[in-house]
Motif scaffolding. Structure first.
Motif, PDB file in Angstrom:
ATOM      1  N   GLY A 166       0.809  -1.209   0.000  1.00 16.23           N
ATOM      2  CA  GLY A 166       0.000   0.000   0.000  1.00 16.23           C
ATOM      3  C   GLY A 166       0.844   1.261   0.000  1.00 16.23           C
ATOM      4  N   SER A 167       0.272   2.331  -0.497  1.00 19.33           N
ATOM      5  CA  SER A 167       1.011   3.588  -0.668  1.00 19.33           C
ATOM      6  C   SER A 167       1.434   4.219   0.652  1.00 19.33           C
ATOM      7  CB  SER A 167       0.155   4.587  -1.459  1.00 19.33           C
ATOM      8  OG  SER A 167      -1.055   4.852  -0.768  1.00 19.33           O
ATOM      9  N   GLU A 168       0.821   3.788   1.758  1.00 24.07           N
ATOM     10  CA  GLU A 168       1.179   4.352   3.058  1.00 24.07           C
ATOM     11  C   GLU A 168       2.440   3.738   3.644  1.00 24.07           C
ATOM     12  OE1 GLU A 168      -0.490   6.936   4.374  1.00 24.07           O
ATOM     13  OE2 GLU A 168      -1.550   6.846   2.450  1.00 24.07           O
ATOM     14  N   PHE A 169       2.947   2.681   3.010  1.00 22.60           N
ATOM     15  CA  PHE A 169       4.128   2.007   3.566  1.00 22.60           C
ATOM     16  C   PHE A 169       5.326   2.944   3.589  1.00 22.60           C
ATOM     17  CE2 PHE A 169       8.172  -0.192   2.790  1.00 22.60           C
ATOM     18  CZ  PHE A 169       8.238  -0.977   3.932  1.00 22.60           C
ATOM     19  N   ARG A 170       6.014   2.958   4.714  1.00 18.19           N
ATOM     20  CA  ARG A 170       7.246   3.721   4.856  1.00 18.19           C
ATOM     21  C   ARG A 170       8.315   2.792   5.436  1.00 18.19           C
ATOM     22  NH1 ARG A 170       4.549   6.320   2.219  1.00 18.19           N
ATOM     23  NH2 ARG A 170       4.022   8.542   2.299  1.00 18.19           N
ATOM     24  N   TYR A 171       9.484   2.839   4.838  1.00 24.39           N
ATOM     25  CA  TYR A 171      10.583   2.039   5.376  1.00 24.39           C
ATOM     26  C   TYR A 171      11.069   2.645   6.676  1.00 24.39           C
ATOM     27  CZ  TYR A 171      15.276   0.293   6.196  1.00 24.39           C
ATOM     28  OH  TYR A 171      16.396  -0.234   6.797  1.00 24.39           O
ATOM     29  N   GLU A 172      11.042   1.861   7.742  1.00 23.23           N
ATOM     30  CA  GLU A 172      11.560   2.282   9.047  1.00 23.23           C
ATOM     31  C   GLU A 172      12.870   1.553   9.297  1.00 23.23           C
ATOM     32  OE1 GLU A 172      10.278   4.591  10.840  1.00 23.23           O
ATOM     33  OE2 GLU A 172       8.374   4.840   9.769  1.00 23.23           O
ATOM     34  N   LYS A 173      13.920   2.313   9.505  1.00 17.89           N
ATOM     35  CA  LYS A 173      15.262   1.739   9.593  1.00 17.89           C
ATOM     36  C   LYS A 173      15.370   0.661  10.666  1.00 17.89           C
ATOM     37  CE  LYS A 173      20.124   3.089   9.940  1.00 17.89           C
ATOM     38  NZ  LYS A 173      20.520   2.359   8.716  1.00 17.89           N
ATOM     39  N   ASN A 174      14.685   0.853  11.793  1.00 14.21           N
ATOM     40  CA  ASN A 174      14.815  -0.091  12.906  1.00 14.21           C
ATOM     41  C   ASN A 174      13.681  -1.112  12.952  1.00 14.21           C
ATOM     42  OD1 ASN A 174      17.111   1.322  13.668  1.00 14.21           O
ATOM     43  ND2 ASN A 174      15.993   2.645  15.073  1.00 14.21           N
TER      44      ASN A 174
END
Length: 229
Positions: A166-174
């Motif tokens: 989904g377009s709301e996905f954001r990569y979170e480093k941790n």
């Protein structure tokens, strides 16, 4: 009604002692891996996910400890060797395989190259990445040989996963989910193959800071997934 057979208490105690000794013998025979990471979360979370995915028989035969330190390059190697001494002293067991995991990031070429060379001279496994650990993630999806910034890594990971999650996905480093996401939607075999291909471009060269992009994480990962029960 079946008659219950009463087992003498002394026999139960002897059985408990023998079982305890058997379990201790198994623990003492286990090979011991210590993986010391630069990051306190990103790399340890990935390797914890990989560890949990190994067959149970492997985890019976091998003890795999993963430590995130917040150290980098030379100081990380120092810390890994210190932890090895502490672990061996406290457990009276030899660490069979010591690994460090770190990135080039913005550290000097001298420090980066020197840390890798120290590992080679000390028989310490070195899973380095130039420029960042996230390169390993990207190689699950595609081969890359053009240098890019750490910000670009994040954008490209999101580009691969947004159409799926989904377009709301954001990569979170941790994130603790990256191993599972890469397993589900990427390919570990492709990542290893792509990383080997990158390494071959710089074969024979020891100017590691100029090996961009390149990651040797594949060596550690391949070693772990090939462990026998």
């Amino acid at each position: 009604m079946a008659r219950k057979i009463k087992i003498p208490n002394e026999r139960l105690k002897r059985f408990a002692r023998e079982e305890q000794k058997r379990k201790k013998d198994i623990r003492n025979k286990r090979k011991y891996y210590l993986i010391v990471c630069e990051g306190e979360a990103t790399e340890p979370n990935y390797f914890e996910g990989l560890k949990e995915d190994l067959p149970k028989g492997v985890l019976t035969a091998y003890q795999i400890d993963i430590a995130g330190t917040g150290r980098n390059t030379q100081s990380l190697v120092d810390e890994a060797l210190r932890l090895q001494t502490v672990y061996e002293k406290n457990t009276t067991r030899k660490i069979d395989r010591l690994w460090v995991v770190f990135d080039r990031d913005s550290f000097s070429a001298k420090d980066f190259n020197g840390a890798i060379q120290r590992c080679h001279n000390s028989d310490v496994g070195c899973a380095w990445s130039n420029e960042a650990f996230e390169l390993w993630y990207l190689l699950h999806f595609q081969y890359y040989e053009n240098a890019m910034s750490r910000r670009r890594y994040k954008e490209m990971i999101e580009n691969y996963l947004k159409p799926i999650l989904g377009s709301e996905f954001r990569y979170e480093k941790n994130s603790k989910q990256m191993y599972a996401l890469l397993k589900e939607y990427g390919s570990l075999d492709n990542a290893i193959r792509n990383a080997k291909r990158l390494a071959e471009r710089f074969e024979g060269r020891q100017d590691y800071a100029n090996h961009n992009p390149c990651t040797m994480v594949w060596v550690l990962v391949e070693e772990l997934v090939r462990l026998k029960q």
